[in-house]
Every structure is written in structure tokens, then in C-alpha cells.
Design an enzyme around this catalytic site. Sequence first.
Site, PDB file in Angstrom:
ATOM      1  N   LYS A   1       0.831  -1.207   0.000  1.00  0.00           N
ATOM      2  CA  LYS A   1       0.000   0.000   0.000  1.00  0.00           C
ATOM      3  C   LYS A   1       0.865   1.256   0.000  1.00  0.00           C
ATOM      4  CE  LYS A   1      -4.087   1.933   2.260  1.00  0.00           C
ATOM      5  NZ  LYS A   1      -5.105   1.714   3.306  1.00  0.00           N
TER       6      LYS A   1
ATOM      7  N   GLU B   1       9.464  -5.623   4.623  1.00  0.00           N
ATOM      8  CA  GLU B   1       9.577  -7.003   4.142  1.00  0.00           C
ATOM      9  C   GLU B   1       9.388  -7.083   2.634  1.00  0.00           C
ATOM     10  OE1 GLU B   1       7.458  -7.188   8.234  1.00  0.00           O
ATOM     11  OE2 GLU B   1       7.520  -5.871   6.477  1.00  0.00           O
TER      12      GLU B   1
ATOM     13  N   GLY C   1      -5.752  -2.799   3.994  1.00  0.00           N
ATOM     14  CA  GLY C   1      -5.037  -3.934   3.426  1.00  0.00           C
ATOM     15  C   GLY C   1      -5.775  -5.245   3.580  1.00  0.00           C
ATOM     16  N   ARG C   2      -6.377  -5.463   4.749  1.00  0.00           N
ATOM     17  CA  ARG C   2      -7.071  -6.728   4.997  1.00  0.00           C
ATOM     18  C   ARG C   2      -8.404  -6.813   4.261  1.00  0.00           C
ATOM     19  NH1 ARG C   2      -6.514  -3.414   9.215  1.00  0.00           N
ATOM     20  NH2 ARG C   2      -8.280  -2.717  10.490  1.00  0.00           N
TER      21      ARG C   2
ATOM     22  N   GLU D   1      -6.834  -7.953  13.652  1.00  0.00           N
ATOM     23  CA  GLU D   1      -6.295  -6.626  13.366  1.00  0.00           C
ATOM     24  C   GLU D   1      -7.403  -5.577  13.431  1.00  0.00           C
ATOM     25  OE1 GLU D   1      -2.682  -6.053  10.760  1.00  0.00           O
ATOM     26  OE2 GLU D   1      -4.204  -5.158   9.461  1.00  0.00           O
TER      27      GLU D   1
ATOM     28  N   HIS E   1      -7.570 -34.280  15.551  1.00  0.00           N
ATOM     29  CA  HIS E   1      -6.443 -34.990  16.153  1.00  0.00           C
ATOM     30  C   HIS E   1      -5.406 -34.014  16.704  1.00  0.00           C
ATOM     31  CE1 HIS E   1      -7.734 -38.954  14.590  1.00  0.00           C
ATOM     32  NE2 HIS E   1      -8.254 -38.214  13.630  1.00  0.00           N
TER      33      HIS E   1
ATOM     34  N   LYS F   1       6.281  -1.491  13.836  1.00  0.00           N
ATOM     35  CA  LYS F   1       7.059  -1.190  12.631  1.00  0.00           C
ATOM     36  C   LYS F   1       8.073  -0.081  12.895  1.00  0.00           C
ATOM     37  CE  LYS F   1       3.595  -2.341   9.070  1.00  0.00           C
ATOM     38  NZ  LYS F   1       2.749  -1.743   8.002  1.00  0.00           N
TER      39      LYS F   1
END
Length: 519
Positions: free
Chosen positions: A180, A186, A239-240, A325, A356, A483
Amino acid sequence: MALQSNPAWQAFSDAVQAAHADPEQLRLIEAGQLTVDLSAQRDSQTLRDAAIELLSVAGFEQARHALFEGGIANLSENRPALHTALRSSHAPESVRSLITAQLERMKRFVDDANTYNRYSNVVHLGIGGSDWGPRMVWHSLKGVSNRRTLRFAANIDAHAITAALDGLDPRDTLIIVASKSFTTTETMTNAREAIKWLEHGGIKHPLNQVVALTANPAAAIEFGVAPERIFEFWDWVGGRYSIWSTIGLPVALGLGWTTFEELLQGARDMDTHFQTAAIAHNAPVQLALNMVANTSILGFSSEVICPYDARLTDFVPWLQQLQMESLGKAVDQQGNPIDVSVSPAVWGMPGTDSQHTFFQWLHQSQRGAPVDFIFCIEPEHHLLSHHRQLVANCLAQRAALWRGKSVEVSFQELKHKHDESHAQWLAQHCLHPGGRPSTLIVLPKLDAHRLGALLALYEHKVFVAGVLWGLNPFDQWGVEFGKRLALELMQNDPEQTKDFDASTRHWLASLMRVTSKNH
């Protein structure tokens, strides 16, 4: 007003505690070609009435209108949250032309790549919302007839980018850089490594094989990406919530433009349901009310997601980001502390693996957690006996969580195999408390349309929960703080790090010694 001193909240709380789920009372909601079964959640007429009053006092109708019409939904950043406009045929006029122009550019790019058989491989570089959406859709819908191979790298750990590039032909690989801000540490670190990989592979002009997806075109141009290879989205798209925007480009390249359009259509259908269905039959609203009841009133601190479909493995982390978030807040819209428990932790994995792994805890721990079960009626394979077993397991686990098993029932089963005293002792260990809430979401089959509807269902659930709790689901200041601290640590400047704790300074010094040796 504090929630606990709000009469509407108190009435809702009292109604939740007095209500129960009747296993003989079927509660189904049809929404966007999905069926939501709420039969194992608490219900009563008093609770329904209290819920309607609570929504009214919380300003739900006004908040929903603002969401779809471009009002200020994100108060702390003073901007709308118009992700629904990205998939709407009636987007607000202020953004309609922007959205249409980018969709048309995306389609031309995909059509051109298909016409000239460009890019057998696409490597998508993003993180968070720029990664989980396309990654989840690809892994949910990919099949034997995919047009291209998609790989993803998000983590700053170099194992991620090296694995994504390993074995690919640089001459036939497109690199998508999705950020964005186009400054995400990263993503930009991985992008520079991918460009080096193209150069080492003999590509003279590597940036000709790079596409940028960003809300900051100027930064992408400065990085070296040509304007015609930059696809924009905007600061009013979180973003999400961004899979519906140009962030969906890898989906369109890998699965086809028609698939991307069907994804949007499915979400659009859920939007229509959310806007028009009565409260009692409104699936996102009911999911949110159940989450608020289970978390704030009944005391459950987490929420488990179990898709009984192996293709939906990445659905859980996608939802973790969306919900945690968005709702991981401690203050309301006015900055006042929230005085009830909010935002349950989200976790899970597909069934039957989950049975399991952690279902023992769900069945017999002191508290357990509400579970969302998801399955598809029609499989995309011919092994029908597998599918029958899969769905039977899903339904059985859900029934067992609600039904429970008393000590007396266990004793009656065990007394034929053991002496009476041992059977009585062992029966104590076989107690299942039962009464544990769950929701069942059924898809006719897993295709782009139904997946789009499923994602929008949870988006709107999160939004309604934010309204009920009075918090802002569209900012994420906690993420931003971390950040900024990481950037300070990367400066390797004693002045920048002197205010950090002793443990952080110790390990930073150790890191610098190791990395300096490698240079």
C-alpha cells in the site's frame, strides 16, 4: 457511555444469560448462496428483541449507511472504508470512475498476457493484507487447469523469497510487488532480491518484468516501475479488505479474469443481503451478535475456525488478520477504555486434522471455545466415500460439542466392560460438559462466487461487532508502533537504541556481530 452502564447492553446481557439453544429448533439463514445454521447458538424472542434495541442504540443503521456510501467509517484516520465499492455496481460517485479505470487496466493487462502467452510463473510479494487475500483465494480455488503457477513470499526470512523463486525460469516470470505504501520493509527487501535474481538470470531490463500494486504510485515510479505497470488502490481500502482491488491481480492472472469477476459477484451478493435482510435473518449481523454474546457475556476468550475442506487451509490466517487486526482494540471510538471483553483470539485448522490436534481441548477443557464449522456439499473430486466421512465427522463433532455426555451415560456404557467401581471412576474421565456453541456454514460447492460471499460474510460480521463494541475496526495503530521500533533498531545507532530494554540491546548487539561477519 460505558457498555455496562448502557441499559440496552444490560438488557442484551440478561437475555443472553437467560436464553438457551434448542437442538430441536432449526435456525437457518440463506445468504449469498450460503446457508448459515445457528441452531447451536443461544436464542429466544427476548434475546432477539434485545439485540434489535442494542443495534439501534449503537447506531448500526447509520454506520452501515456510512460504510456503503462513503461516510467517515475510520474515525481515527478521518476517512471512509470503501472496500465494498470495489465490487459494487453502484459505487459512490466520488470513487466510481477511479475503480472502473483500474479494473479496465487490470483486465487489459491480463488479456494481453494471455494473448501473447506471457509469464508461466507469477511471484507475488506482499505481506499482511497484501498477501493473505490473494494467497488464500489461489490455494482455495486452484486446480488442474490453472493458467499460470503462482508463488508467494511475505516473510522477511530469506527462506521465503528463495523458496518462491527456486526452480523458476527468470525469462518467463512476472514479479508482483504489492504494498500500500510501497515502503513496507519485508516487501521491498524481497522485491530488491527478486530483481537481483532476474538480473542474475540474464534479464537485461528486470523492471520490465515487475508490476506494482500500491496506493503510492509516486514511490513505485521512484523505485523504477514504469507507470503503465503500476496498478493503484487507495487509502480508503484497508489492506485486509483489499483482495477486491488491484491486489486481486495475481488471482486474475492465475485463475482467469472470469474467476476474479465471480469472486466480486459473490461478495456483491453478500453485500446486498447485508443491506436488505431483516435483523433476525441477516447472517453477518447474527454472526456478530453471537460473537459479542459469547465473548463479552459468556466469557469465551477465543473463537475456533474449522473448515472441513483442505483447500481452505489459508482461510484461517486470512480471518485471523481480518478479525484480530480489526477488533484488537482496548478503547472505543472516543478513546475511552472498553469495559467489557472484546475481540476473541481466532485460531483453528481444517478438519479432520483439527480433530487430532485440539478437539480434546474443545470437548473436555474447563472452558472450550465457540467453533465455526464450514463444509461444502459438493466435492470437486470423485472419491465420494471420502467426502461422506469428511462431512459426517464435521456434523458429529459439532453435535458432540453441543450434546455433551454425562457421567451416568458413560457409566452405563462402561459397566459392561469393567467392574462397577472402576466403571464409576472411569466415567468421570469421560464427562463431556456439552452446551458449547457453534455455527455451521454450508457452501453448495467451493467456487469463486461462494468464496467471495464467504469472505464478505466475515468482513461484515467484523464490522457489526465493531459497531456493537463501539470501536474502530479500520485502523491498526498497534501494528504501526512495532514497525517504527523495528526501523529504529535497524539504524544500528546507539542513540536510537539507548531507550530500549537491556534484553533488546543485548540481542541487537549479538545480531550486529553476526551480520557484520557476513559482510
